[in-house]
Design a protein around this motif. Structure first.
Motif, PDB file in Angstrom:
ATOM      1  N   ALA A  14       0.628  -1.216  -0.059  1.00 59.99           N
ATOM      2  CA  ALA A  14      -0.046  -0.054  -0.002  1.00 59.99           C
ATOM      3  C   ALA A  14       0.878   1.531  -0.045  1.00 59.99           C
ATOM      4  O   ALA A  14       0.562   2.051  -0.578  1.00 59.99           O
ATOM      5  CB  ALA A  14      -0.839  -0.177   1.225  1.00 59.99           C
ATOM      6  N   VAL A  15       1.799   1.317   0.765  1.00 62.61           N
ATOM      7  CA  VAL A  15       2.739   2.493   1.028  1.00 62.61           C
ATOM      8  C   VAL A  15       3.577   2.658  -0.519  1.00 62.61           C
ATOM      9  O   VAL A  15       3.316   3.996  -0.895  1.00 62.61           O
ATOM     10  CB  VAL A  15       3.656   2.062   2.073  1.00 62.61           C
ATOM     11  N   ARG A  16       4.038   1.671  -0.995  1.00 59.60           N
ATOM     12  CA  ARG A  16       4.669   2.018  -2.401  1.00 59.60           C
ATOM     13  C   ARG A  16       3.912   2.132  -3.732  1.00 59.60           C
ATOM     14  O   ARG A  16       4.434   2.471  -4.668  1.00 59.60           O
ATOM     15  CB  ARG A  16       5.694   0.645  -2.639  1.00 59.60           C
ATOM     16  N   LEU A  17       2.483   1.560  -3.566  1.00 57.50           N
ATOM     17  CA  LEU A  17       1.772   1.876  -4.669  1.00 57.50           C
ATOM     18  C   LEU A  17       1.004   3.160  -4.431  1.00 57.50           C
ATOM     19  O   LEU A  17       0.310   3.673  -5.281  1.00 57.50           O
ATOM     20  CB  LEU A  17       0.651   0.773  -4.929  1.00 57.50           C
ATOM     21  N   ALA A  18       0.712   3.642  -3.227  1.00 59.18           N
ATOM     22  CA  ALA A  18       0.016   4.866  -2.684  1.00 59.18           C
ATOM     23  C   ALA A  18       0.555   6.193  -3.762  1.00 59.18           C
ATOM     24  O   ALA A  18      -0.280   6.794  -4.331  1.00 59.18           O
ATOM     25  CB  ALA A  18       0.121   5.313  -1.483  1.00 59.18           C
ATOM     26  N   PRO A  19       1.934   6.072  -3.956  1.00 54.18           N
ATOM     27  CA  PRO A  19       2.279   7.486  -4.793  1.00 54.18           C
ATOM     28  C   PRO A  19       1.515   7.272  -6.243  1.00 54.18           C
ATOM     29  O   PRO A  19       1.217   8.159  -7.058  1.00 54.18           O
ATOM     30  CB  PRO A  19       3.800   7.454  -4.950  1.00 54.18           C
TER      31      PRO A  19
END
Length: 367
Positions: A14-19
């Motif tokens: 989630a963190v790395r796809l959020a951007p």
């Protein structure tokens, strides 16, 4: 019809796809988010999406826990149904969890193309499920977005054509920039815990290899305590739920000098990481984030899928005995943080969106 469907199941994904999801929001790219619920633990829930100013996932599967085969099989069936409902042109996956593997395989057997963010990471330890979950999605993907040139080279060496690979930098840089810019309570965690910047060691241990072996777990804790005592620093250890369960199951005591605290939300953990003198971790994600933030890292594993960090002196690998941990911390503190991060400039999400077959109405892309 949906242009992109993001399949996520862990906080890291989630963190790395959020951007990239935020870039879709900015440029009005039609997209959907499918949360498999692989690792809940209060994880891929509202607080994390709030930190990135994103709406809740469109579909939540909540597959829960189970053996690797059971969980992956259940996700294959559930993700397939979700993709039928969403009907995307391209499914986007990231990471090395079972959600990554199931999402890539499910999409590859259907109409959507597969986009692989974070492609080409390799530890070369095929005994681990994480390595399988890295390799297989890369080989079924139509678009491979590699964080570094080394990742690109690994993919080419495995026979993947260069035409499918784009080097973008890591979306972890984008995510860290976003969290730090949005962090109005920066420093609050340090104040709450009574910590001073560069005045403590941070411990992050939750991998199965470490916490499922009580002797090894005790050895790592003892090594952290010894290093903290040698340098006059407290060790702060946010304990993940599964690690806490194993502590209780095996009767593993936390030694003096190590403060076990509750797990932290991503933004709060980033504050702790950025302020620590050295981080002791078994997480590849934390190795990468420490390198980006300029924090020396000691890896409590015998291998890493982020070899760039060891090559530039940001990371010391394979320190698992108490003496080895103490020695590595001493070396890390003496060496300092004089390196240039290989993970890019914070525009990885823009480059990924540029490389996908989507309709984007915008002006010039800032590189």
């Amino acid at each position: 019809m949906t242009e992109l469907a993001f399949v996520i199941g862990t906080v890291s994904e989630a963190v790395r796809l959020a951007p990239v999801i935020r870039a879709c929001e900015r440029y009005e790219v039609d997209h959907a988010v499918i949360d498999t619920g692989e690792r809940r633990f209060g994880g891929v829930e509202r607080p994390l999406f709030d930190q990135f100013d994103l709406p809740a996932p469109d579909i939540t599967l909540d597959v829960g826990t189970g053996s690797h085969g059971e969980q992956t099989g259940m996700m294959l069936a559930e993700i397939e149904r979700a993709l039928v409902e969403v009907d995307p042109d391209t499914a986007v996956v990231h990471g090395d969890a079972n959600s990554t593997l199931a999402g890539a395989i499910a999409a590859s057997k259907m109409r959507p193309e597969v986009a692989r963010v974070g492609a080409g990471l390799r530890s070369f330890d095929r005994r681990t499920s994480a390595e399988t979950n890295r390799v297989v999605p890369d080989h079924v993907a139509d678009y491979l977005f590699a964080p570094t040139e080394k990742n690109r080279w690994y993919l080419i060496r495995e026979g993947i054509t260069e035409l499918r690979i784009t080097v973008t930098g890591s979306t972890a840089v984008d995510a860290l920039d976003r969290v730090r810019e949005a962090g109005s309570d920066e420093g609050a965690v340090l104040d709450d815990l009574g910590l001073a910047e560069d005045g403590f060691l941070l411990m992050d241990v939750h991998g199965r290899t470490n916490v499922d072996d009580p002797d090894r777990f005790r050895s790592l804790l003892e090594g952290a305590a010894r290093a903290g005592h040698a340098h006059g620093m407290e060790v702060v250890y946010p304990v993940q739920p599964r690690a806490r369960e194993q502590m209780e199951r095996f009767g593993v005591d936390v030694p003096a000098g190590v403060r076990a605290i509750d797990p932290q939300e991503y933004a709060e953990f980033v504050q702790l990481l950025g302020a620590s003198a050295v981080v002791l971790t078994d997480s590849g994600d934390v190795q990468e984030e420490a390198c980006i933030l300029g924090v020396p890292c000691v890896t409590l594993r015998n291998n890493t899928e982020r070899p760039e960090t060891t090559e530039i002196g940001a990371n010391r690998l394979g320190q698992c005995s108490p003496d080895g941990i103490n020695r590595a911390v001493t070396e890390s503190l003496a060496a300092g943080a004089d390196w240039e991060s290989p993970y890019g400039d914070g525009d990885a999400a823009e480059r990924i969106l540029d490389g996908l077959p989507v309709s984007v109405e915008r002006g010039e892309v800032v590189r």
